[in-house]
Design a protein around this motif. Structure first.
Motif, short mmCIF file in Angstrom:
data_model
loop_
_atom_site.label_atom_id
_atom_site.label_comp_id
_atom_site.label_asym_id
_atom_site.label_seq_id
_atom_site.Cartn_x
_atom_site.Cartn_y
_atom_site.Cartn_z
N ASP A 142 0.84 -1.36 -0.17
CA ASP A 142 0.07 0.00 -0.05
C ASP A 142 0.76 1.21 -0.01
OD1 ASP A 142 -1.86 1.86 0.42
OD2 ASP A 142 -2.56 1.27 2.52
N ILE A 143 0.95 1.88 -1.24
CA ILE A 143 1.98 3.29 -1.09
C ILE A 143 1.38 4.38 -0.60
CG2 ILE A 143 2.88 2.35 -3.43
CD1 ILE A 143 1.15 4.43 -4.81
N PHE A 144 -0.01 4.22 -0.06
CA PHE A 144 -0.37 5.44 0.64
C PHE A 144 -0.65 4.90 2.21
CE2 PHE A 144 -2.66 5.20 -3.54
CZ PHE A 144 -2.04 6.84 -3.85
N ARG A 145 -0.09 4.00 2.62
CA ARG A 145 0.12 3.50 4.09
C ARG A 145 0.30 4.72 4.98
NH1 ARG A 145 0.63 -1.11 6.51
NH2 ARG A 145 0.58 -2.35 4.65
N PRO A 146 -0.66 4.96 5.66
CA PRO A 146 -0.38 6.05 6.83
C PRO A 146 0.67 5.74 8.07
CG PRO A 146 -2.41 4.38 7.57
CD PRO A 146 -1.70 3.87 6.25
N ASP A 147 1.04 4.42 8.35
CA ASP A 147 2.04 4.25 9.29
C ASP A 147 3.52 4.14 8.73
OD1 ASP A 147 1.67 2.00 7.86
OD2 ASP A 147 0.92 0.59 9.68
N LEU A 148 3.78 4.75 7.43
CA LEU A 148 5.17 4.65 7.11
C LEU A 148 5.35 6.27 6.64
CD1 LEU A 148 7.26 2.85 6.55
CD2 LEU A 148 6.07 2.54 4.19
N ASN A 149 6.30 6.92 7.50
CA ASN A 149 6.67 8.37 6.97
C ASN A 149 7.59 8.35 5.85
OD1 ASN A 149 8.00 10.90 7.17
ND2 ASN A 149 7.19 11.32 9.35
N ILE A 150 7.23 8.76 4.68
CA ILE A 150 8.08 8.98 3.54
C ILE A 150 9.07 10.00 3.71
CG2 ILE A 150 7.89 9.44 0.93
CD1 ILE A 150 6.28 7.10 2.02
N ARG A 151 9.06 10.99 4.28
CA ARG A 151 9.99 11.94 4.57
C ARG A 151 10.97 11.52 5.26
NH1 ARG A 151 8.62 17.23 3.38
NH2 ARG A 151 6.39 17.87 3.11
N GLN A 152 10.88 10.50 6.24
CA GLN A 152 12.14 10.07 6.92
C GLN A 152 12.64 8.64 6.44
OE1 GLN A 152 10.33 9.74 11.03
NE2 GLN A 152 10.47 11.67 11.19
N ALA A 153 12.30 8.21 5.33
CA ALA A 153 12.55 6.84 4.87
C ALA A 153 13.82 6.50 4.43
CB ALA A 153 11.46 6.39 3.82
N PHE A 154 14.52 7.66 3.84
CA PHE A 154 15.89 7.65 3.65
C PHE A 154 16.71 8.30 4.72
CE2 PHE A 154 13.10 7.44 0.07
CZ PHE A 154 13.52 6.18 -0.68
N ALA A 155 16.43 8.22 5.86
CA ALA A 155 17.24 8.97 6.97
C ALA A 155 17.16 7.91 8.17
CB ALA A 155 16.58 10.17 7.64
N GLY A 156 18.35 7.95 9.03
CA GLY A 156 18.34 7.22 10.16
C GLY A 156 17.17 6.96 10.89
N SER A 157 15.98 7.71 10.79
CA SER A 157 14.79 7.70 11.69
C SER A 157 13.97 6.93 11.00
CB SER A 157 14.45 9.21 12.12
OG SER A 157 14.36 10.02 10.83
N ALA A 158 14.15 6.20 9.88
CA ALA A 158 13.20 5.66 9.12
C ALA A 158 12.28 4.62 9.91
CB ALA A 158 13.95 4.97 7.89
N ASP A 159 11.13 4.47 9.51
CA ASP A 159 10.29 3.56 9.90
C ASP A 159 10.63 2.23 9.78
OD1 ASP A 159 8.42 5.61 11.34
OD2 ASP A 159 7.50 5.92 9.28
#
Length: 407
Positions: free
Chosen positions: A326-343
């Protein structure tokens, strides 16, 4: 009251496991969150909370395992270092992969993708793995290093041998021998080039690494050799599989595919959701530095711990409906996805979070948007959904698609 039947402990090295790991990942999370494999001796950890803890605890869990996983082939790299040694080496390489140099490279990433797609956009049918994803990331690395494009097959062979050596749980002698050939061939090729760039530096990544300095410390030629070998692994096969898997899962979800076609910015969402749903690196190893309890099991000091990203990322204790793409998943932060704080857990976490994640991000975005633009009616050839292969790294071995050829 009916007693719960406990399933048999999964055999992580079996062919059945390799064919359908997610069935066994669920069994592991529910009944064997720390599974000791008798053949390899490794402890496989599968729950999100436990894997997250291990990655972030660099004191209790070290990267010593890379001493036997990688060092025999390419030498000692930043990925296995700790303390000040790790900090200095990471600071030396970070500007090349996350700074101005990366920004300078990005238009060339776009151009490379376009050139490669131009070679088959008129074909009407193509295996995207064999003709694009297998070569695109390594093309980018070779461009960054300013090495001959004609040597791409050598680099592909070397990084394939490195990945095989890295994940050789059964100590296959042929894989070991392949790694030892790379140990001889790769340094003989790259060390003279590094020495020449040190004498006559240019603007390429090798030259920049020869000139990088922090507190009077510079990379030696041997260190640069090892770092480039690491780039071949981290920047080659993993990005290859991430792109191929994302396209595959979009094709399996037509509504989401149409959404990305209409709004190319959603390519990032698709890439991030695939990193969660089907991470290209399914397993990453760590070493316990002391006797440590994880989910009720004591892992002895010195034991190798296999963090199963593929299982942790589908832990229903962390994600809602984890087995749904689900590319619209609400429990996955896209902004943080490529940083050390990724979900998600695809690039590891903590101080050893993948330093090349932003390059992988751009490569993935570029590949997905350009392929969908060139093939707006892309579909699986003959309706055949490709199988995934691999234990440590996993993705489609082939991705044959059909489309209306460009006019």
């Amino acid at each position: 009251m009916t007693a719960t039947t406990v399933p048999e402990k999964p055999n992580v090295l079996s062919q059945e496991f390799a064919r359908d790991p997610h069935t066994y990942y669920r069994i592991m999370r529910d009944y064997y969150p720390v599974l000791h494999d008798d053949v390899s001796g490794y402890y496989f950890v599968s729950r999100y909370e436990d894997v997250e803890r291990i990655y972030k605890d660099s004191v209790g869990f070290s990267n010593e395992n890379y001493g036997f996983q990688m060092e025999p082939v390419i030498g000692r790299t930043v990925i296995q270092m700790g303390g000040r040694e790790h900090s200095v080496n990471r600071h030396l390489v970070t500007p090349a992969l996350r700074g101005n140099y990366l920004n300078e490279m990005l238009p060339q990433v776009d151009d490379l993708a376009g050139e490669m797609i131009d070679e088959f956009r008129h074909a009407g049918r193509v295996d995207l793995v064999e003709q694009f994803t297998k070569w695109f990331p390594i093309n980018v690395v070779v461009k960054m290093l300013d090495l001959p494009r004609g040597d791409l097959p050598k680099f592909h062979n070397w990084y394939s041998s490195l990945m095989a050596f890295l994940s050789n749980l059964t100590n296959d002698p042929e894989i070991h021998a392949w790694g030892m050939r790379t140990q001889e061939e790769y340094p003989a090729y790259i060390l003279p080039i590094i020495a020449e760039r040190r004498r006559n530096p240019g603007t390429d990544l090798i030259s920049r690494l020869t000139q990088a300095e922090i507190d009077g410390e510079q990379f030696s030629d041997e260190q640069i050799k090892a770092l480039i070998g690491l780039l071949l692994i981290a920047g080659g096969e993993t990005t290859d599989k991430a792109i191929a898997s994302t396209i595959k899962h979009l094709l399996l979800n037509p509504d989401q595919l149409e959404a990305v076609k209409k709004d190319p910015a959603l390519a990032t969402n698709a890439l991030v959701e695939n990193l969660r749903y089907h991470p290209p690196v399914q397993i990453i190893l760590r070493t316990a530095t002391a006797d440590i309890e994880v989910s009720g099991t004591t892992i002895p000091a010195g034991s190798v711990v296999a963090c199963v990203n593929g299982a942790a990322n589908r832990d229903e204790r962390r994600f809602e409906n984890p087995d749904e793409f689900d590319i619209f998943r609400p429990d996955l932060n896209i902004r943080q996805a490529f940083a050390g704080s990724a979900d998600h857990i695809a690039f590891a976490l903590g101080r050893h979070f993948c330093v090349g994640s932003l390059l992988a991000k751009r490569e993935g975005e570029t590949a997905i948007t350009q392929i969908l633009a060139a093939m707006p009616d892309i579909r699986f050839a003959d309706g055949a959904v490709p199988d995934d292969v691999g234990l440590f790294t996993r993705g489609p071995e082939r991705l044959v698609v059909e489309f209306t050829p460009a006019a």
